[in-house]
Design an enzyme around this catalytic site. Structure first.
Site, PDB file in Angstrom:
ATOM      1  N   HIS A  64     -11.426  10.837 -18.594  1.00 18.54           N
ATOM      2  CA  HIS A  64     -11.358   9.600 -17.790  1.00 18.54           C
ATOM      3  C   HIS A  64     -11.947   8.575 -18.358  1.00 18.54           C
ATOM      4  O   HIS A  64     -13.138   8.370 -18.615  1.00 18.54           O
ATOM      5  CB  HIS A  64     -12.273   9.945 -16.510  1.00 18.54           C
ATOM      6  CG  HIS A  64     -11.943  11.180 -15.672  1.00 18.54           C
ATOM      7  ND1 HIS A  64     -11.259  11.176 -14.659  1.00 18.54           N
ATOM      8  CD2 HIS A  64     -12.126  12.389 -15.788  1.00 18.54           C
ATOM      9  CE1 HIS A  64     -10.928  12.307 -14.144  1.00 18.54           C
ATOM     10  NE2 HIS A  64     -11.579  13.322 -14.828  1.00 18.54           N
ATOM     11  N   PHE A  65     -11.152   7.546 -18.939  1.00 17.72           N
ATOM     12  CA  PHE A  65     -11.650   6.388 -19.518  1.00 17.72           C
ATOM     13  C   PHE A  65     -11.709   5.222 -18.741  1.00 17.72           C
ATOM     14  O   PHE A  65     -11.788   3.932 -19.358  1.00 17.72           O
ATOM     15  CB  PHE A  65     -10.479   6.243 -20.673  1.00 17.72           C
ATOM     16  CG  PHE A  65     -10.788   7.148 -21.902  1.00 17.72           C
ATOM     17  CD1 PHE A  65     -11.952   8.004 -21.939  1.00 17.72           C
ATOM     18  CD2 PHE A  65      -9.401   7.158 -22.871  1.00 17.72           C
ATOM     19  CE1 PHE A  65     -12.083   8.753 -23.167  1.00 17.72           C
ATOM     20  CE2 PHE A  65      -9.810   8.038 -23.908  1.00 17.72           C
ATOM     21  CZ  PHE A  65     -11.094   8.864 -24.011  1.00 17.72           C
ATOM     22  N   ARG A  66     -11.680   5.362 -17.359  1.00 13.84           N
ATOM     23  CA  ARG A  66     -12.140   4.472 -16.369  1.00 13.84           C
ATOM     24  C   ARG A  66     -11.455   2.842 -16.264  1.00 13.84           C
ATOM     25  O   ARG A  66     -11.730   2.204 -15.685  1.00 13.84           O
ATOM     26  CB  ARG A  66     -13.481   3.795 -16.655  1.00 13.84           C
ATOM     27  CG  ARG A  66     -14.359   5.138 -16.705  1.00 13.84           C
ATOM     28  CD  ARG A  66     -14.269   5.936 -15.395  1.00 13.84           C
ATOM     29  NE  ARG A  66     -15.482   7.001 -15.484  1.00 13.84           N
ATOM     30  CZ  ARG A  66     -15.083   8.152 -14.391  1.00 13.84           C
ATOM     31  NH1 ARG A  66     -14.307   8.174 -13.741  1.00 13.84           N
ATOM     32  NH2 ARG A  66     -16.449   8.912 -14.450  1.00 13.84           N
ATOM     33  N   ASN A  96      -7.367   8.778 -11.551  1.00 22.04           N
ATOM     34  CA  ASN A  96      -8.301   8.025 -10.727  1.00 22.04           C
ATOM     35  C   ASN A  96      -9.038   6.865 -11.046  1.00 22.04           C
ATOM     36  O   ASN A  96     -10.243   6.854 -11.234  1.00 22.04           O
ATOM     37  CB  ASN A  96      -9.603   9.384 -10.125  1.00 22.04           C
ATOM     38  CG  ASN A  96     -10.129   9.782 -11.200  1.00 22.04           C
ATOM     39  OD1 ASN A  96      -9.651   9.928 -12.389  1.00 22.04           O
ATOM     40  ND2 ASN A  96     -11.405  10.346 -11.102  1.00 22.04           N
ATOM     41  N   HIS A 181      -7.306  19.720  -9.570  1.00 21.74           N
ATOM     42  CA  HIS A 181      -8.901  19.752  -9.335  1.00 21.74           C
ATOM     43  C   HIS A 181      -9.050  20.666  -8.009  1.00 21.74           C
ATOM     44  O   HIS A 181      -8.638  20.143  -6.595  1.00 21.74           O
ATOM     45  CB  HIS A 181      -9.407  18.563  -8.979  1.00 21.74           C
ATOM     46  CG  HIS A 181     -10.880  18.395  -9.009  1.00 21.74           C
ATOM     47  ND1 HIS A 181     -11.790  17.525  -9.599  1.00 21.74           N
ATOM     48  CD2 HIS A 181     -11.456  19.017  -7.830  1.00 21.74           C
ATOM     49  CE1 HIS A 181     -12.895  17.668  -9.065  1.00 21.74           C
ATOM     50  NE2 HIS A 181     -13.038  18.728  -7.923  1.00 21.74           N
ATOM     51  N   HIS A 235     -11.267  22.521 -14.992  1.00 21.91           N
ATOM     52  CA  HIS A 235     -12.564  22.767 -15.172  1.00 21.91           C
ATOM     53  C   HIS A 235     -13.017  23.711 -14.211  1.00 21.91           C
ATOM     54  O   HIS A 235     -13.831  23.625 -13.439  1.00 21.91           O
ATOM     55  CB  HIS A 235     -13.246  21.743 -14.737  1.00 21.91           C
ATOM     56  CG  HIS A 235     -12.513  20.492 -13.643  1.00 21.91           C
ATOM     57  ND1 HIS A 235     -12.290  21.052 -12.540  1.00 21.91           N
ATOM     58  CD2 HIS A 235     -12.597  19.402 -13.624  1.00 21.91           C
ATOM     59  CE1 HIS A 235     -11.826  20.122 -11.771  1.00 21.91           C
ATOM     60  NE2 HIS A 235     -12.051  18.915 -12.088  1.00 21.91           N
ATOM     61  N   ASP A 306     -13.474  16.904 -19.712  1.00 23.89           N
ATOM     62  CA  ASP A 306     -13.461  16.169 -18.658  1.00 23.89           C
ATOM     63  C   ASP A 306     -14.656  14.959 -18.694  1.00 23.89           C
ATOM     64  O   ASP A 306     -15.451  14.763 -18.010  1.00 23.89           O
ATOM     65  CB  ASP A 306     -14.167  17.247 -17.251  1.00 23.89           C
ATOM     66  CG  ASP A 306     -14.057  16.621 -15.951  1.00 23.89           C
ATOM     67  OD1 ASP A 306     -13.283  15.517 -15.868  1.00 23.89           O
ATOM     68  OD2 ASP A 306     -14.591  16.993 -14.952  1.00 23.89           O
ATOM     69  N   HIS A 310     -20.465   7.626 -16.614  1.00 25.29           N
ATOM     70  CA  HIS A 310     -21.186   6.500 -15.808  1.00 25.29           C
ATOM     71  C   HIS A 310     -22.197   6.045 -16.581  1.00 25.29           C
ATOM     72  O   HIS A 310     -22.858   6.672 -17.454  1.00 25.29           O
ATOM     73  CB  HIS A 310     -21.509   7.151 -14.479  1.00 25.29           C
ATOM     74  CG  HIS A 310     -20.555   7.844 -13.832  1.00 25.29           C
ATOM     75  ND1 HIS A 310     -19.539   7.018 -12.941  1.00 25.29           N
ATOM     76  CD2 HIS A 310     -20.249   9.432 -13.492  1.00 25.29           C
ATOM     77  CE1 HIS A 310     -18.873   7.910 -12.206  1.00 25.29           C
ATOM     78  NE2 HIS A 310     -19.025   9.255 -12.768  1.00 25.29           N
TER      79      HIS A 310
END
Length: 441
Positions: A64-66, A96, A181, A235, A306, A310
């Site tokens: 997840h590289f946001r 996401n 997921h 996961h 995964d 943050h």
């Protein structure tokens, strides 16, 4: 007359899923052109890999590289820099983001953002949502798309498909293997009443308990069979799920993470607090043991990090306000090599879990093997190097790792992307040269 190559890697031990061979590798035009004794060959560049193991380039199929929307945590440039420093040559990025990657336009925006900024090769998932179900079969065929990602349980972002009707419709629309997921949203909502304003991080695996994972995976397998759709369960964190998945090899493949294989409750929550919080949670030693048994017997197909960073400010909030997720793309290789050195898996099994396995499951074209004609992606590792993982080494914008202070044996020494070294001895080289990953039809 000796052959000429763009790059010759000499003196290393080349590793495949079948074994190890001390040999050389010649690269021409970004592809592997020869494997054998190439000491007499001509090459524009020679790389001495004496004492190192030459692995097929590691592919991390869950990051997840946001970007877009939360670049204060990470972006495609910093995330792929972390990947390259960690010996990873390719990534699959999750949908996401804000806005979520659910449309052709959002997908095109991500592809444009990655061009000229990504240091490793990349592909992006399309998120399944109630509003795009009828378009999934078309969206999954976009060049550079790694497939469809479905969230059965709420996590970071607003992508959620909790009811069987919508999940079934999503499974019925498309043909490629779907990544899922699997946490049961009704049970998560019901058990949320267990939490209070002063709940500690140790409550995370109590709230999102093993039964919430088991129920979701059981539902998923039932629906996947009904709609005859291959699925990849992400996961996986419980022994209960592994029991079911072991019997469902015809319809489902399995991922687990270095975090779930390494950390365990309650120890990690006492030491790390919210920094150990991820979805699904890190669980107790009995589940970790079951995951390792699934590694040993072949139930697990892929190790994905995964990677879900943050900021410290976000993680330092009270538990009920703190987001789930931790960085992992840069530490995947050293953490797993330490397990190799501890005898928990072989180096050949590591290669299967991080290159051959991803290529096989997702039908990646021209990657995952060291063989003539394949992309010249390599992860060069020193199995004897003992290093202490420090936050100062982490390139992710979040600037921390749950493994800070941990000494491991085994370290990525060089990352080579399509014949070009992009990392050597913890130093990045050149301009970003990542390209979209291609898939077989």
């Amino acid at each position: 007359m000796s052959e000429s190559f763009d790059l010759v890697i000499t003196g290393g031990t080349v590793v495949s899923t079948d074994g190890e061979t001390k040999t050389d590798v010649g690269v021409r035009d970004g592809r592997i052109a020869a494997v054998g004794d190439l000491r007499a060959s001509k090459g524009a560049e020679h790389l001495d890999a004496t004492g190192l193991h030459v692995l097929p380039g590691v592919i991390d199929t869950q990051v997840h590289f946001r970007e877009p929307g939360n670049e204060h945590k990470e972006d495609l440039a910093t995330g792929t820099a972390a990947a390259a420093l960690g010996g990873v040559t390719g990534i699959f990025e999750m949908p996401n983001t804000a806005p979520p990657t659910t449309t052709r336009e959002a997908f095109a925006d991500k592809m444009a953002r990655a061009a000229g900024r990504a240091r490793v090769d990349y592909a992006f998932f399309i998120g399944a949502a109630p509003g795009n179900i009828d378009d999934l079969a078309t969206l999954e065929q976009l060049p550079g798309c790694s497939g469809i990602k479905l969230f059965m349980g709420s996590s970071t972002g607003n992508l959620l498909m909790a009811d069987d009707d919508n999940i079934g419709r999503a499974l019925a629309n498309g043909h490629r293997r779907m990544a899922v997921h699997a946490e049961d949203e009704p049970r998560l909502k019901e058990r949320e009443a267990l939490l209070s304003a002063d709940s500690p991080a140790e409550m995370h695996p109590v709230w999102r308990d093993a039964e919430s994972a088991r129920l979701a995976t059981e539902r998923l397998l039932r629906l996947a069979r009904r709609y005859n759709r291959l699925v990849h369960v992400l996961h996986v964190s419980t022994g209960d799920e592994m029991v079911m998945l072991r019997k469902a090899r015809d319809i489902a493949t399995v991922e687990t993470t270095p975090q779930h294989l390494t950390l365990f409750a309650p120890d990690c929550y006492r030491r790390l607090g919210n920094y150990a919080r991820m979805n699904p949670p890190i669980r107790d030693e009995s589940h970790r043991t079951a995951l390792w048994e699934a590694i040993a017997d072949g139930t697990v197909d892929v190790i994905g990090s995964d990677h879900a960073p943050h900021t410290r400010e976000e993680k330092d909030r009270p538990y009920i306000e703190s987001p789930s997720g931790m960085p992992g793309v840069q530490t995947l290789v050293p953490i797993m090599l330490d397990h190799v050195n501890a005898g928990r898996l072989s180096l050949q099994r590591f290669v299967d879990l991080t290159s051959a396995g991803p290529a096989r499951i997702y039908r990646i074209a021209n990657k995952g093997r060291i063989a003539e004609g394949f992309d010249a992606d390599f992860t060069l590792v020193d199995l004897k190097a003992a290093r202490r993982i420090e936050d100062s080494w982490i390139a992710s914008r979040c600037g921390w790792t749950p493994f800070a202070g941990v000494t491991v044996t085994g370290w990525p020494k060089a990352t080579i992307l399509r014949g070009t070294p992009i990392m050597r001895d913890d130093e990045l080289f050149g301009e970003p040269s990542g390209e979209p990953i291609q898939f077989s039809s």
